[in-house]
Design a protein around this motif. Sequence first.
Motif, PDB file in Angstrom:
ATOM      1  N   THR A  31       0.858  -1.197   0.000  1.00 36.81           N
ATOM      2  CA  THR A  31       0.000   0.000   0.000  1.00 36.81           C
ATOM      3  C   THR A  31       0.887   1.237   0.000  1.00 36.81           C
ATOM      4  O   THR A  31       2.025   1.196   0.489  1.00 36.81           O
ATOM      5  N   PRO A  32       0.380   2.328  -0.540  1.00 39.10           N
ATOM      6  CA  PRO A  32       1.210   3.538  -0.621  1.00 39.10           C
ATOM      7  C   PRO A  32       1.749   3.988   0.729  1.00 39.10           C
ATOM      8  O   PRO A  32       2.822   4.567   0.806  1.00 39.10           O
ATOM      9  N   ASN A  33       1.008   3.720   1.791  1.00 47.31           N
ATOM     10  CA  ASN A  33       1.491   4.175   3.099  1.00 47.31           C
ATOM     11  C   ASN A  33       2.494   3.195   3.712  1.00 47.31           C
ATOM     12  O   ASN A  33       2.980   3.422   4.823  1.00 47.31           O
ATOM     13  N   GLY A  34       2.752   2.092   2.985  1.00 45.44           N
ATOM     14  CA  GLY A  34       3.758   1.160   3.446  1.00 45.44           C
ATOM     15  C   GLY A  34       3.332   0.306   4.620  1.00 45.44           C
ATOM     16  O   GLY A  34       4.125  -0.496   5.136  1.00 45.44           O
ATOM     17  N   ARG A  35       2.079   0.436   5.051  1.00 46.29           N
ATOM     18  CA  ARG A  35       1.631  -0.300   6.242  1.00 46.29           C
ATOM     19  C   ARG A  35       1.083  -1.680   5.886  1.00 46.29           C
ATOM     20  O   ARG A  35       0.832  -2.479   6.791  1.00 46.29           O
ATOM     21  N   GLY A  36       0.813  -1.945   4.626  1.00 47.06           N
ATOM     22  CA  GLY A  36       0.206  -3.224   4.295  1.00 47.06           C
ATOM     23  C   GLY A  36       0.370  -3.555   2.827  1.00 47.06           C
ATOM     24  O   GLY A  36       1.186  -2.954   2.119  1.00 47.06           O
ATOM     25  N   ARG A  37      -0.425  -4.528   2.395  1.00 46.19           N
ATOM     26  CA  ARG A  37      -0.315  -4.994   1.024  1.00 46.19           C
ATOM     27  C   ARG A  37      -1.712  -5.332   0.511  1.00 46.19           C
ATOM     28  O   ARG A  37      -2.662  -5.503   1.289  1.00 46.19           O
ATOM     29  N   PHE A  38      -1.806  -5.451  -0.806  1.00 43.53           N
ATOM     30  CA  PHE A  38      -3.120  -5.751  -1.385  1.00 43.53           C
ATOM     31  C   PHE A  38      -2.987  -6.365  -2.767  1.00 43.53           C
ATOM     32  O   PHE A  38      -1.958  -6.205  -3.442  1.00 43.53           O
TER      33      PHE A  38
END
Lengths: 160, 493
Positions: free
Chosen positions: B82-89
């Motif tokens: 994710t753009p915020n670097g906190r997760g994935r998708f």
Amino acid sequence: MKVTMDEVRAALSPEEPDYGRAAQLGPDALPYLEAIMRASDPLMAAKAVYLAGLIPTQRSISILAEAAQHPQPTVRVAAAATMSNLTPPDASQLLLRMMSDSDLGVVKVALQSVPQGASPALRDQLHRMAVGSGDSPLGAILQQALARAEAAISPSVDLD
Amino acid sequence: MSAISDKYWSMGGTASFLGNAVTNEIQTPNGRGFFQHFRGGSIYWSPATGAQTIYGFIRDKWAALGWENSFLGFPTTDEFPTPNGRGRFNHFEGGSIYWSPATGAQTVYGFIRDKWASLGWENGFLGFPITDELPTPNGRGRFNHFEGGSIYWSPATGAQTIYGSIRGKWASLGWENGFLGFPTTDELPTPNGRGRFNHFEGGSIYWSPATDAQTIYGSIRSKWASLGWENSFLGFPTTDELSTPNGRGRFNHFEGGSIYWSPATGAQTIYGFIRDRWAALGWENGFLGFPTTDELPSRAGIGRISHFEHGSIFWSPDVGARELRMAVRLHTKVLTSPTINLDTMLDRMQEVYSTAGIRVDFISNEVLALPLLNDLDVGACTMGGVTAEQTTLFANRNTVGANDMVVYFVRSTVPPFNGCAAHPAGRPGAAVVQGATQWTLAHELGHVLGLNHVNDNNRLMTGNGTGNITNPPPDIINAEAVTMDTNVLTINL
């Protein structure tokens, strides 16, 4: 007895003035009554004029003569009403002018104040008014006034 | 070379995180594409979606749902951070799976996904989904919970956000199974910027920092809405809609007052000093019962009044809030209008009579064309003695009840009085003249109700003239109030 304006105003201020008691203020009250009549409060002016009629002097007749031409109809009504307290000649003289007042209420009360033994001029005026009075709302009152006016010179008239 | 192979080698082949292949390239069971599993994940391909990598928790979630045969279909993207670097998708033909260390892998799709996307995906205030999209227990809709709230959807209400204290209140009421049902709006800021709200199928929840989250619905909500919601004098609700202790009705308190409702009385506003007085008398359990009107301005605006099932409360700056247990019924018949406005006279009468606990019910007004009675002969104006003209005038009682009072406004009386309360037997009333004071009406009807003159200019019944009242409004002393209350013309409310 010295009378003050405050005493005169106090006598007239009640919702229902005791005119009999107020008349005991006597002729000294008349200048104040005249002033009150000429002031701006129509109700107080009417009360003053009525009281003036209960203190019969030449000055009160003068006040009533002025009151008979007051711009406020209620003051003229009061003047007409208190003329029943004057002598027939004085009353006749003042009432004569009021019979042609433009205000129906003034004329009604003036008719109700016509004394027994009214002056010939007033009687003539009443006769003229009676002629052709037809459907006038004042018809009955006018007839009663006429009967009263002529009572003294025609004792046989049954006023009852 | 296949698209899957191309993808694999473009990523570094065996050196990539996928590592060695554990299957050949195989056609998917639905025949729509191909896939190959590797030690570190999979690559799925279809003509419509191309070759996409999928692995880890997201792959596990997708697998658990039935791979490409699930509602998600084929992946349309690789797994991305994710753009915020906190997760994935991964996005899929039918939705997305989002993962973060704190929230795990969760599906989100359809209208809920659209709403979430419109709010900035995981960068919005909702953050990552913490549940899959799930059906609501009642089967009427669907929802995702997120780190920062929820999105609820139903066919009738669409997808709506709900979060914070409002969501907490809604949850405490049973979510969509409570009387509020599904949200019909997102949580929105109030126009005045002081709070927030959600509307629901069955009402609303309003929140502000000072008042917290409160439910409001039904007739009370409609009344509040008609006044301008939180922008009205009532402001925000400070309680939920609650049942009254006697079980006969319901209410909300607000920053600026209350709205009370019962089946018989409807929803009515009450506030300020009148509310305080009603409260002191026991609210709806007091003798007054429920309000039957809003708080209303008096006729001339001198005071305010609320009516109740069993009485009223009148307030003015000069007399404060007074409960009215009794009433008199008043008609006016006008030959000449008074100089003091009739409404002012009625207000002044109500103000003074309120100190005796009496309400003045103004029933009717009629114009009378009776010129010969306009300067009314009242004689000596003594009780029990009336003139022929008074008898004629007071016979005009059209629409007037036996115990109703009538005030005849005339131009003047002969002799000149402010008014005269003498009246024929069985025709209670008074005459009041054009030039009367603002207190004359109350004074004359005081006579009709049995009061006599007193020598005290602080009292209504002064014999020195109401124009001379020294400390308005004039007083009615207790003994006079008793006389008035016990008069046959005074009705017990």
